[in-house]
Structure formats: C-alpha cells, structure tokens
Design an enzyme around this catalytic site. Sequence first.
Site, PDB file in Angstrom:
ATOM      1  N   GLU A  46      52.290  32.835  23.278  1.00  0.00           N
ATOM      2  CA  GLU A  46      53.206  33.674  22.521  1.00  0.00           C
ATOM      3  C   GLU A  46      53.406  33.036  21.148  1.00  0.00           C
ATOM      4  OE1 GLU A  46      57.989  34.528  22.396  1.00  0.00           O
ATOM      5  OE2 GLU A  46      57.060  34.343  24.366  1.00  0.00           O
ATOM      6  N   LYS A 133      62.757  39.314  29.574  1.00  0.00           N
ATOM      7  CA  LYS A 133      63.035  37.947  29.163  1.00  0.00           C
ATOM      8  C   LYS A 133      64.520  37.674  29.426  1.00  0.00           C
ATOM      9  CE  LYS A 133      62.989  35.094  24.970  1.00  0.00           C
ATOM     10  NZ  LYS A 133      62.359  34.909  23.651  1.00  0.00           N
TER      11      LYS A 133
END
Length: 212
Positions: A46, A133
Amino acid sequence: MSVNMNHPVYEQLAKTKLLPLYTVTDLDYLAKVEEILLENDVPLIEVTFRSDLANAAIKQLSASGKLMVGAGTVRTLAEAKSAVENGAKFVVSPAVVPDVIEYCLEQGIPVFPGTATPRDIQSAADYGIKVVKFFPADIYGGLKAINALSGPFYDINFLPTGGINEDNFVEYLENPHVMGVGGSFILSEKIVKEDNGERMSQILRSLVEKIK
C-alpha cells in the site's frame, strides 16, 4: 455497483495476512522494495498518499505486474482516480469517503474505508463492503473493540492499522474477524535505505515466519 469478494486482492490479503504501508520519499529504492516483498512471499504493498511521489511510485511498482499495488491515505476522488490510472489495484482510505468508495465500486476496485465506530462500519456496509480498515486500532480499543464490534457486525472483516507492531500483530491475526493487518512496521523506506534492504528483508522474513 457491487463488491466482488472473489477479487484477487481479497484472496491475497487473506493468504498473506500482511499489508505493508509504504511512504515514498525516494524512488531509487523501489526496485529493492519489490525484490524484498517478492522474495518473502508478500506480493502486496500500500503506497500512501503522504508524499507527492505516490503516483510515480504506484506506476513504477505496478510495471512488472508481480506486485498487487494499492494506494493508501486516499482522501479525495482525484487521488483515487490518479492512483487507479497509475495502476493501483486497491484503495485504502483513513475514513469513509463516499466519492472514493463509489468510484472504486464503479471501477471494480477493492476499497478499504477507514472505520472506528459502529456508524462508520454501517456506512461502509451500506455499500456492500465486507472488509473495512479499523483505524487507528490502538486508540479505538484494539482487539477488545474488534471483538465487541464483531457482535452486531458479524459479517464484516477487519483490517486493523495504527498501533500494530511486531509484538502484537500475531494476536490480532489470531482473531477470526481480522483478515490481515497493515502497518509501516512491515516495510520501512528508512530501514531499506540503511543497508540497501538487507536488514529489512530479515525483519520481513521474521514477521512472515511468525504467521506460519
């Protein structure tokens, strides 16, 4: 617009269980970063929008097709679009950002909105999102919070980040509602630059071995 839970990104995250968060300040080390990830069987990264090199890094890391490159800290539609145009295969946000979520769903791109409260999680679930998340995990109650939230949100999986480290990540991964963990403890440009990745590769290898 619907979420394809069979998307390779979800499958890879469930298998690898580690999502390295990487903030780029120097593009010269990206080849080494790719090498470290691949040799340790962590083909996910990421790249955060915490630097203005994010798009260039996403493009460079996506070029070989060997890594699943995502964009992190995505707070605007413009960032989401530019990330996907440069090869991002998934998008992670620090909050529930409707413009970003709707764009990603239209493009068939997995999106992980940042959540911390029941309202956040429900807002994501209203879009059909099944993996959120959980951020910042340590501030918002860590595993105790995840266990409590998993009662009403029994069909949601969590990707906790924030306060996750080499000492507690295995405990998080043992929770059945946690698909994987994210963090800069998994991959750090600063450590890569110390000795061209040698120590970083050892650190990542030790993290991977703790999961097996």
